[in-house]
Motif scaffolding. Structure first.
Motif, PDB file in Angstrom:
ATOM      1  N   ARG A   1       0.707  -1.048  -0.013  1.00  0.00           N
ATOM      2  CA  ARG A   1      -0.023  -0.018  -0.079  1.00  0.00           C
ATOM      3  C   ARG A   1       0.969   1.390   0.058  1.00  0.00           C
ATOM      4  NH1 ARG A   1      -3.451  -2.928  -1.448  1.00  0.00           N
ATOM      5  NH2 ARG A   1      -5.544  -3.008  -0.772  1.00  0.00           N
ATOM      6  N   PRO A   2       0.424   2.352  -0.474  1.00  0.00           N
ATOM      7  CA  PRO A   2       1.228   3.566  -0.988  1.00  0.00           C
ATOM      8  C   PRO A   2       1.034   4.373   0.548  1.00  0.00           C
ATOM      9  CG  PRO A   2      -0.713   3.849  -2.036  1.00  0.00           C
ATOM     10  CD  PRO A   2      -0.612   2.245  -1.675  1.00  0.00           C
ATOM     11  N   LYS A   3       2.316   5.235   0.717  1.00  0.00           N
ATOM     12  CA  LYS A   3       2.151   6.089   1.896  1.00  0.00           C
ATOM     13  C   LYS A   3       1.497   7.317   1.524  1.00  0.00           C
ATOM     14  CE  LYS A   3       6.527   8.345   0.527  1.00  0.00           C
ATOM     15  NZ  LYS A   3       6.968   7.360  -0.567  1.00  0.00           N
ATOM     16  N   ALA A   4       0.626   7.809   2.524  1.00  0.00           N
ATOM     17  CA  ALA A   4      -0.016   9.094   2.044  1.00  0.00           C
ATOM     18  C   ALA A   4       0.958  10.267   2.068  1.00  0.00           C
ATOM     19  CB  ALA A   4      -0.764   9.356   3.289  1.00  0.00           C
ATOM     20  N   CYS A   5       1.326  10.307   0.705  1.00  0.00           N
ATOM     21  CA  CYS A   5       2.691  11.190   0.482  1.00  0.00           C
ATOM     22  C   CYS A   5       2.291  12.572   0.843  1.00  0.00           C
ATOM     23  CB  CYS A   5       3.134  11.108  -0.822  1.00  0.00           C
ATOM     24  SG  CYS A   5       4.749  11.673  -1.227  1.00  0.00           S
ATOM     25  N   MET A   6       3.134  13.374   2.097  1.00  0.00           N
ATOM     26  CA  MET A   6       3.157  14.538   2.328  1.00  0.00           C
ATOM     27  C   MET A   6       1.689  14.701   2.897  1.00  0.00           C
ATOM     28  SD  MET A   6       6.019  15.351   2.073  1.00  0.00           S
ATOM     29  CE  MET A   6       7.423  15.219   1.249  1.00  0.00           C
ATOM     30  N   ASN A   7       0.949  13.719   3.256  1.00  0.00           N
ATOM     31  CA  ASN A   7      -0.347  13.744   3.772  1.00  0.00           C
ATOM     32  C   ASN A   7      -1.220  14.530   2.820  1.00  0.00           C
ATOM     33  OD1 ASN A   7      -2.082  13.073   6.047  1.00  0.00           O
ATOM     34  ND2 ASN A   7      -2.510  15.428   6.154  1.00  0.00           N
ATOM     35  N   GLY A   8      -0.961  14.059   1.363  1.00  0.00           N
ATOM     36  CA  GLY A   8      -1.862  14.661   0.374  1.00  0.00           C
ATOM     37  C   GLY A   8      -1.030  15.918  -0.286  1.00  0.00           C
TER      38      GLY A   8
END
Length: 354
Positions: free
Chosen positions: A202-209
């Motif tokens: 699963r991908p990370k929530a990069c920069m919280n969006g």
């Protein structure tokens, strides 16, 4: 995008990349490959203006980074201004160029002398098997926090991925040692272990969006939603030399490019997890698929996930092959940056002629 600003959060986290100059040549650096292009660095007063405008927008966390921020002779002045404005500041440094006199100067500028020691150890194929020795070293140094940060493949580490990506067996062994020390050092030293994205499902929530809470200012004044975004095609990132932070954050097309969910393609658009991971990392999607709107290949729902797994398996086979002659690492320095820029320009010219 007038009217959209009311739905937008605040740039709570400001990363000030003060310079891309650095005495080190780390082949896993996440700085852009074209660091040689960033010659016209923002001056002291420019950074003061950025700090004031971002603080007025709600920024509270400040990272002073690079390259190596210690090469900036005005670093103490920037720290002092950040302190005056009420930022909680982090100096992100290799420590090269740090001495007692400079630490004392930072204290006078607003930093605490006797600061908590936070060590970030970048792990890759060539040092991950030394993880026990690494953790013993951090314990001997009385570190407060240790992040065992597996290399994430952006910038220079991306072009060195074949040489740096650990094998699955190496990761499993390292994780077991990390867990051992998490228990052993409980209450004394916090140990955090980060797995490379390429081994996740699963991908990370990069920069919280994209454009949600994170704002990066590059040395030349370019404003970015993350430190790797400058590589994305078709997006003109604004400069703090030409626009104020409020316009950049709320109104610029670049910062609105991947906000919300309207930009998403399938399977992200209809995925119930999109509000959790925001489709993953746009830069990673671009690097691996050529289109930043695609689902991050780290996600096993992505149609590109199988290709990523196949590539990881290929790299693992090369690492295990004792007869394979590994390519030399490309070290992060200005000479190599200029060479890579020239090769890219030559390749683009060839495509244009064809």
């Amino acid at each position: 995008m007038a009217g959209y600003a009311s739905k937008i959060g605040k740039p709570l986290w400001l990363l000030a990349e003060l310079t891309y100059r650095c005495p080190l040549q780390c082949p896993y650096c996440s700085n852009p490959l074209d660091i040689a292009r960033y010659k016209n660095e923002l001056g002291t007063e420019d950074w003061f203006r950025v700090l004031r405008q971002a603080r007025a927008m709600g920024a509270t966390q400040l990272g002073l980074s690079g390259g190596e921020p210690l090469v900036r002779q005005d670093l103490e002045d920037i720290i002092a201004e950040a302190r005056r404005l009420g930022y909680y500041s982090n100096l992100i440094t290799s420590g090269v160029g740090m001495d007692d006199d400079r630490v004392r100067a930072f204290k006078q500028a607003g930093q605490r002398h006797g600061y908590p020691m936070v060590l970030n150890i970048v792990l890759h194929r060539h040092n991950i098997d030394q993880i026990r020795d690494i953790l013993d070293m951090t314990a001997d140094l009385n570190a407060d926090y240790v992040e065992l940060a597996s290399t994430q493949y952006y910038g220079w580490s991306r072009i060195n991925v074949d040489q740096l990506l650990p094998t699955r067996e190496q990761l499993q062994n390292a994780e077991a040692v990390a867990r051992e020390y998490q228990e052993k050092m409980k209450g004394k030293m916090k140990v955090i272990y980060v797995v490379p994205d390429y081994y996740e499902n699963r991908p990370k929530a990069c920069m919280n969006g994209w454009g949600a809470i994170f704002l990066t200012i590059a040395p030349d004044g370019s404003a970015l939603p993350c430190h790797a975004a400058a590589q994305l095609p078709g997006i003109e990132f604004p400069s703090v030399r030409d626009h104020d932070i409020e316009w950049i954050w709320n109104e610029s097309p670049a910062f609105n490019a991947f906000r919300g969910f309207g930009w998403m393609k399938e399977p992200c658009r209809s995925c119930p997890e999109k509000e959790k991971d925001f489709g993953g990392c746009r830069c990673q999607a671009y690097m691996m698929t050529g289109d930043p709107r695609n689902a991050d290949p780290v996600c096993d729902k992505s149609p590109y996930h199988r290709a990523l797994q196949d590539d990881v398996a290929r790299i693992g086979r090369l690492a295990a092959d004792k007869t394979y002659e590994e390519k030399p690492l490309v070290f992060r320095n200005m000479k190599n940056s200029r060479k890579l820029m020239e090769e890219k320009e030559a390749g683009e010219a060839l495509v244009s002629e064809e």
